[in-house]
Design a protein around this motif. Structure first.
Motif, PDB file in Angstrom:
ATOM      1  N   ALA A  43     -45.595  31.651  38.205  1.00 59.46           N
ATOM      2  CA  ALA A  43     -46.667  31.167  37.327  1.00 59.46           C
ATOM      3  C   ALA A  43     -47.915  32.030  37.491  1.00 59.46           C
ATOM      4  O   ALA A  43     -48.194  32.548  38.576  1.00 59.46           O
ATOM      5  N   ASP A  44     -48.651  32.190  36.407  1.00 58.42           N
ATOM      6  CA  ASP A  44     -49.857  33.035  36.442  1.00 58.42           C
ATOM      7  C   ASP A  44     -50.839  32.565  37.507  1.00 58.42           C
ATOM      8  O   ASP A  44     -51.399  33.387  38.248  1.00 58.42           O
ATOM      9  N   THR A  45     -51.057  31.253  37.588  1.00 58.76           N
ATOM     10  CA  THR A  45     -52.025  30.743  38.569  1.00 58.76           C
ATOM     11  C   THR A  45     -51.539  30.972  40.001  1.00 58.76           C
ATOM     12  O   THR A  45     -52.355  31.196  40.905  1.00 58.76           O
ATOM     13  N   THR A  46     -50.233  30.933  40.209  1.00 55.16           N
ATOM     14  CA  THR A  46     -49.684  31.205  41.546  1.00 55.16           C
ATOM     15  C   THR A  46     -49.942  32.652  41.935  1.00 55.16           C
ATOM     16  O   THR A  46     -50.339  32.940  43.079  1.00 55.16           O
ATOM     17  N   ARG A  47     -49.718  33.560  41.000  1.00 53.55           N
ATOM     18  CA  ARG A  47     -49.960  34.977  41.268  1.00 53.55           C
ATOM     19  C   ARG A  47     -51.452  35.243  41.493  1.00 53.55           C
ATOM     20  O   ARG A  47     -51.839  35.989  42.397  1.00 53.55           O
ATOM     21  N   LEU A  48     -52.288  34.612  40.697  1.00 52.06           N
ATOM     22  CA  LEU A  48     -53.729  34.815  40.832  1.00 52.06           C
ATOM     23  C   LEU A  48     -54.249  34.259  42.155  1.00 52.06           C
ATOM     24  O   LEU A  48     -55.110  34.870  42.800  1.00 52.06           O
ATOM     25  N   LYS A  49     -53.718  33.126  42.566  1.00 53.46           N
ATOM     26  CA  LYS A  49     -54.122  32.547  43.847  1.00 53.46           C
ATOM     27  C   LYS A  49     -53.733  33.479  44.994  1.00 53.46           C
ATOM     28  O   LYS A  49     -54.506  33.664  45.956  1.00 53.46           O
ATOM     29  N   ALA A  50     -52.544  34.072  44.901  1.00 55.46           N
ATOM     30  CA  ALA A  50     -52.095  35.005  45.935  1.00 55.46           C
ATOM     31  C   ALA A  50     -53.018  36.215  46.013  1.00 55.46           C
ATOM     32  O   ALA A  50     -53.404  36.657  47.106  1.00 55.46           O
ATOM     33  N   MET A  51     -53.392  36.750  44.847  1.00 57.91           N
ATOM     34  CA  MET A  51     -54.259  37.926  44.844  1.00 57.91           C
ATOM     35  C   MET A  51     -55.663  37.582  45.330  1.00 57.91           C
ATOM     36  O   MET A  51     -56.326  38.398  45.982  1.00 57.91           O
ATOM     37  N   LYS A  52     -56.116  36.365  45.036  1.00 57.52           N
ATOM     38  CA  LYS A  52     -57.417  35.934  45.540  1.00 57.52           C
ATOM     39  C   LYS A  52     -57.416  35.941  47.067  1.00 57.52           C
ATOM     40  O   LYS A  52     -58.365  36.406  47.705  1.00 57.52           O
ATOM     41  N   GLN A  53     -56.311  35.448  47.666  1.00 55.88           N
ATOM     42  CA  GLN A  53     -56.205  35.437  49.124  1.00 55.88           C
ATOM     43  C   GLN A  53     -56.108  36.844  49.688  1.00 55.88           C
ATOM     44  O   GLN A  53     -56.673  37.139  50.744  1.00 55.88           O
ATOM     45  N   ILE A  54     -55.420  37.731  48.992  1.00 57.39           N
ATOM     46  CA  ILE A  54     -55.307  39.116  49.452  1.00 57.39           C
ATOM     47  C   ILE A  54     -56.691  39.767  49.494  1.00 57.39           C
ATOM     48  O   ILE A  54     -57.084  40.371  50.498  1.00 57.39           O
ATOM     49  N   SER A  55     -57.429  39.640  48.412  1.00 58.93           N
ATOM     50  CA  SER A  55     -58.715  40.331  48.323  1.00 58.93           C
ATOM     51  C   SER A  55     -59.763  39.715  49.238  1.00 58.93           C
ATOM     52  O   SER A  55     -60.473  40.436  49.950  1.00 58.93           O
TER      53      SER A  55
END
Length: 351
Positions: A43-55
């Motif tokens: 899901a888009d929000t799942t991917r975005l949440k992951a990238m938020k944690q990465i950055s």
């Protein structure tokens, strides 16, 4: 005194040296998050949440230029999908990244863009976070009037949210950060009464929510204020006043140090040790000052924390000068300058 920066979720974070390496366990987490990001079926929000944690969690305070890059990936996908919450969050990460690197003009631009998006979607917690982060920039630029204005606006929103949602930990954390930063600003202006009042309120909220890292920060900040007051009293030949204030400073710094040791915050431990060294230096107890300063330097060197290493070397240089250990003073001076130049070189490379 340390200021805190905010994103969503609200986190009170101390600065970490740019040269610090990513621990192996953290790298495993980042690899796992990257796998989520590259999984286009997620899901888009799942991917975005992951990238938020990465950055934010992965790179912001160790490699802020990398955090900016990853946040841009997050922003691009969020914009494509018109998910404004994650667009705003990415801009916040980029704003803090630029702030950490000292590019205040661009930092304000990114934080302002984030603020406008949060206002569009009615994200009050996010609005308050953006206001606090912009306040940090003006504070570092020396524009205290604007800094207080932004801090106060953010604080008022948190107070409003707290009245309607007294159980929300994130709101209390955000309010504690607001109070912390206002207190730090008053302390830098020499308004010690207000500085202690705001820092104490911040400490109380952090104790309520069990934020041990934040509690340690507040204890250290209060200790720093008492130390500054003690040195002022000493300069006025007020021995009884300075002795009492130095005692309070030591008490708060020691509490903060013990808590940081309990949670294993090595960067914080190095910082607290250096602060205690300064207290003993102010009292003229140079043997203890040297001992604490050396412990700070050792820990900072072992963990590769360049900022704490520079600060400890500077402290040891000053103390060794006072006690007449000229060779050691020269050694610490050279270490301080070398570490400072390395940090400046890294900043220029990132630019």
């Amino acid at each position: 005194m340390k200021k805190s920066v905010l994103t969503i979720p609200f986190l009170a974070l101390s600065f970490i040296a740019f040269s610090q390496e990513i621990p192996p366990e953290q790298q495993k987490t980042l690899d796992s998050l990257w796998n989520i990001w590259t999984n286009r079926s997620a899901a888009d929000t799942t991917r975005l949440k992951a990238m938020k944690q990465i950055s934010w969690d992965g790179y912001l305070y160790t490699h802020p230029d990398s955090a900016f890059y990853f946040a841009q990936l997050q922003y691009d996908l969020a914009k494509e999908k018109n998910i404004k919450e994650y667009m705003a969050n990415a801009l916040t990460t980029q704003g803090v990244s630029l702030y950490v690197q000292g590019d205040y003009t661009k930092a304000i631009d990114y934080d302002t863009r984030s603020l406008k998006l949060r206002e569009e979607i009615g994200d009050k917690k996010g609005i308050a976070a953006s206001l606090i982060n912009i306040g940090n920039i003006y504070s570092d630029q020396g524009d205290h009037a604007k800094a207080i204005d932004y801090y106060t606006k953010g604080l008022k929103i948190f107070e409003e949210l707290l009245r309607s949602h007294p159980e929300l930990v994130k709101v209390k954390n955000g309010m504690a950060t607001s109070l912390n930063n206002i207190g730090a600003l008053y302390g830098s202006q020499g308004d010690y009464a207000n500085a202690i009042a705001y820092q104490t309120r911040s400490l109380q909220l952090r104790e309520e929510i069990g934020d041990k890292k934040g509690i340690a920060m507040s204890l250290k900040n209060i200790g720093d204020i008492y130390k500054d007051q003690a040195e002022l009293a000493k300069s006025r030949n007020d021995k009884s006043g300075s002795d009492s204030l130095f005692f309070k400073a030591t008490e708060y710094q020691t509490q903060g140090l013990k808590l940081r040791e309990e949670i294993g915050d090595k960067q914080g431990i190095a910082s607290s040790l250096n602060s205690i060294a300064h207290i003993y230096e102010g009292q003229g107890n140079y043997s203890e000052a040297l001992a604490f300063g050396q412990r700070s330097l050792t820990i900072a060197t072992e963990m590769g924390a360049a900022i704490e290493k520079r600060d400890a070397a500077k402290t040891l240089w000053e103390i060794n000068k006072k006690v007449g250990s000229h060779q050691k003073a020269l050694e610490m001076y050279e270490l301080c300058i070398t570490t400072r130049d390395t940090l400046q070189s890294e900043e220029k490379q990132r630019e």
